[in-house]
Design a protein around this motif. Sequence first.
Motif, PDB file in Angstrom:
ATOM      1  N   SER A  85       0.819  -1.219   0.000  1.00 28.95           N
ATOM      2  CA  SER A  85       0.000   0.000   0.000  1.00 28.95           C
ATOM      3  C   SER A  85       0.852   1.269   0.000  1.00 28.95           C
ATOM      4  CB  SER A  85      -0.915   0.021   1.223  1.00 28.95           C
ATOM      5  OG  SER A  85      -1.787  -1.084   1.206  1.00 28.95           O
ATOM      6  N   PHE A  86       1.914   1.268   0.789  1.00 30.42           N
ATOM      7  CA  PHE A  86       2.803   2.436   0.840  1.00 30.42           C
ATOM      8  C   PHE A  86       3.374   2.712  -0.547  1.00 30.42           C
ATOM      9  CE2 PHE A  86       7.220   3.976   1.317  1.00 30.42           C
ATOM     10  CZ  PHE A  86       7.004   5.165   1.986  1.00 30.42           C
ATOM     11  N   GLU A 122       0.779   6.938  -6.579  1.00 25.30           N
ATOM     12  CA  GLU A 122      -0.393   7.820  -6.678  1.00 25.30           C
ATOM     13  C   GLU A 122       0.026   9.283  -6.498  1.00 25.30           C
ATOM     14  OE1 GLU A 122      -3.557   6.696  -3.827  1.00 25.30           O
ATOM     15  OE2 GLU A 122      -3.555   8.808  -3.266  1.00 25.30           O
ATOM     16  N   LEU A 123       1.021   9.514  -5.636  1.00 17.18           N
ATOM     17  CA  LEU A 123       1.485  10.882  -5.364  1.00 17.18           C
ATOM     18  C   LEU A 123       2.552  11.337  -6.362  1.00 17.18           C
ATOM     19  CD1 LEU A 123       1.790  10.716  -1.452  1.00 17.18           C
ATOM     20  CD2 LEU A 123       0.006  11.854  -2.772  1.00 17.18           C
ATOM     21  N   GLY A 124       2.944  10.457  -7.265  1.00 15.72           N
ATOM     22  CA  GLY A 124       3.976  10.824  -8.242  1.00 15.72           C
ATOM     23  C   GLY A 124       5.368  10.867  -7.655  1.00 15.72           C
ATOM     24  N   LEU A 125       5.593  10.125  -6.561  1.00 12.24           N
ATOM     25  CA  LEU A 125       6.915  10.097  -5.932  1.00 12.24           C
ATOM     26  C   LEU A 125       7.714   8.900  -6.458  1.00 12.24           C
ATOM     27  CD1 LEU A 125       5.634  11.023  -2.369  1.00 12.24           C
ATOM     28  CD2 LEU A 125       6.955  12.501  -3.893  1.00 12.24           C
ATOM     29  N   GLU A 177       2.241   1.743  -3.466  1.00 14.18           N
ATOM     30  CA  GLU A 177       1.180   2.190  -4.385  1.00 14.18           C
ATOM     31  C   GLU A 177       0.862   3.667  -4.181  1.00 14.18           C
ATOM     32  OE1 GLU A 177      -1.088  -2.108  -4.157  1.00 14.18           O
ATOM     33  OE2 GLU A 177      -2.238  -0.295  -3.707  1.00 14.18           O
ATOM     34  N   THR A 178       0.864   4.085  -2.909  1.00 12.02           N
ATOM     35  CA  THR A 178       0.529   5.477  -2.609  1.00 12.02           C
ATOM     36  C   THR A 178       1.620   6.429  -3.098  1.00 12.02           C
ATOM     37  OG1 THR A 178      -0.709   4.690  -0.707  1.00 12.02           O
ATOM     38  CG2 THR A 178      -0.251   7.049  -0.798  1.00 12.02           C
ATOM     39  N   LEU A 179       2.884   5.995  -2.990  1.00  9.01           N
ATOM     40  CA  LEU A 179       3.966   6.810  -3.563  1.00  9.01           C
ATOM     41  C   LEU A 179       3.693   7.032  -5.056  1.00  9.01           C
ATOM     42  CD1 LEU A 179       7.277   5.351  -2.079  1.00  9.01           C
ATOM     43  CD2 LEU A 179       6.044   7.378  -1.328  1.00  9.01           C
TER      44      LEU A 179
END
Lengths: 319, 319
Positions: free
Chosen positions: A77-78, A84-87, A80-82
């Motif tokens: 999840s972490f 999603e944030l474009g990181l 995937e969220t990176l």
Amino acid sequence: MTGGRILALCGGVGGAKLAHGLAVTVPADKLSIMVNTGDDFEHLGLHISPDVDTVLYTLSGRANKTLGWGRGDETWSFHETLGELGLETWFRLGDRDLALHVERTRQLRSGVSLSDVTAALATRLGVGPRILPMSDQRLSTVVHTASGPLAFQEYFVREGCAPVVEALTYWGAEAAAPSPKALDLLNDDGLEAVVICPSNPFLSIAPMLAMPSFRDALAKCRAPVVAVSPLVGGDAVKGPLAKIMHELGLPRTQRSLVEYYGDLVDCWVVDNRDTVEARGIPLPVLVAKTVMHDEASRAHLAAEVLEFVLSLPRGGGES
Amino acid sequence: MTGGRILALCGGVGGAKLAHGLAVTVPADKLSIMVNTGDDFEHLGLHISPDVDTVLYTLSGRANKTLGWGRGDETWSFHETLGELGLETWFRLGDRDLALHVERTRQLRSGVSLSDVTAALATRLGVGPRILPMSDQRLSTVVHTASGPLAFQEYFVREGCAPVVEALTYWGAEAAAPSPKALDLLNDDGLEAVVICPSNPFLSIAPMLAMPSFRDALAKCRAPVVAVSPLVGGDAVKGPLAKIMHELGLPRTQRSLVEYYGDLVDCWVVDNRDTVEARGIPLPVLVAKTVMHDEASRAHLAAEVLEFVLSLPRGGGES
């Protein structure tokens, strides 16, 4: 086993398997494992120690057997969220794995040494043998390629080992102090053997040897040094060893590796696929099943290697 | 709407709902939301900004509607692993949520201000209005209890608001510089209204007012200031407001809160459950449905509040 101390040197996955075999063979208080930190890097502000973590996860039964890296029962999840944030997402950090990186980073920032952080994490994970990062200082493997120098993880993960390697250097090696506990062991009469695990010599063991005082202590050590070859039938079980040897102009033979280690090793272990080649090695050689597919084969190889090295006359392997 | 600028002041969950209503009512380039950072703290070496994150998640549609805090579609592997390792677990950090904390911490450590970090994260999350942390400096709400002072999150999360509150102080408030963009807005003739969202006055708005230059600028601001009461029928929709008012010896009435804000507010908004009490408030009062159960009710309340405050004669609400 005669009850003396054993020092193992290892890098990531392949080496960690034999380290695990040693851990189930040697009493915990007699085994120390010095681990490569030349691949360590800072990512997203976190201090990542890939080889130390591989050893911790492997010895505590938490390694991810499907992926071959990271820890088991993992979620993303972490990561995937990176995305999603474009990181940055080229280096995948699992949610469970992250706990180790966050805790290590917190402790390092509060002034605790990497050795002490690692010891504390090993205790929390229930790992018995002493896990020794090769140095508490920064010592970084640099991969020189046609398109410029790359930090190890950039080469290994981001570029997938694709660039042609022209040279390897070990930034900081002259200034870095080797693990004091490993140095003490090399000078300890109670040390019975040093086992160089089947890790990549150029990427995992070379950073250790690049520290002059460690190389010197290993050369002067009275206990026999045995290396288990990571080369099986001219190739590596895993990783870019064969590709790098080719690119560095080295024949992909046992002899190349034996010569690379030179006077530092007293005896050699090859896989039974290399029985013929073993005859040409100018050292005592054990032929064994070095490819470890399960826990039983790790323990079996560890016991064979120890029996072999401890059967040599003291100093008998020195040229 | 007349096209002027709006400044909203808010804390966490309740306030963020009205801020969301404002965000769907006011053009993004006309709305700034100053957010409490008195609850910020360092946990596991990470900088956590609970109220800023609640606003970011709420305005980007990512808030966790089941839990009422954190972000939606969350997993807990990191948290579980901390428990497995015997590390601190009283403050739950979700795996997805963690991405924001890791990135914020990384940027703060590299010298970027909390304002700039927040602006960048808001952009990555697709949040249009300007989200302004109340200060880039440390300003921490301290909850004084019979058993000693507690950091806000220790009181709120670890102790579950159980200890009796004797006093609240705002550590660092004298030295902290308020958000420069918020100060500029308060001095800007283009500012049409200040909306104090239905957040806890003592925990979410007081830390802002504890900064002398912010309190002063708000008092001198020519735009009308409207506060939406967080007290509905003598209780809070969520959180420890009523308990704290009782413990601080304040009657749980609208009047207590109106007196607490004093000259700073020009008009007041109460829930329609407080119609009778509204008659005794010595300010222009709007009676509305202030409990927001869904997005439509957020937008509806925001539009009503703006219509109300913008209909007042300029300076007409000042006592």
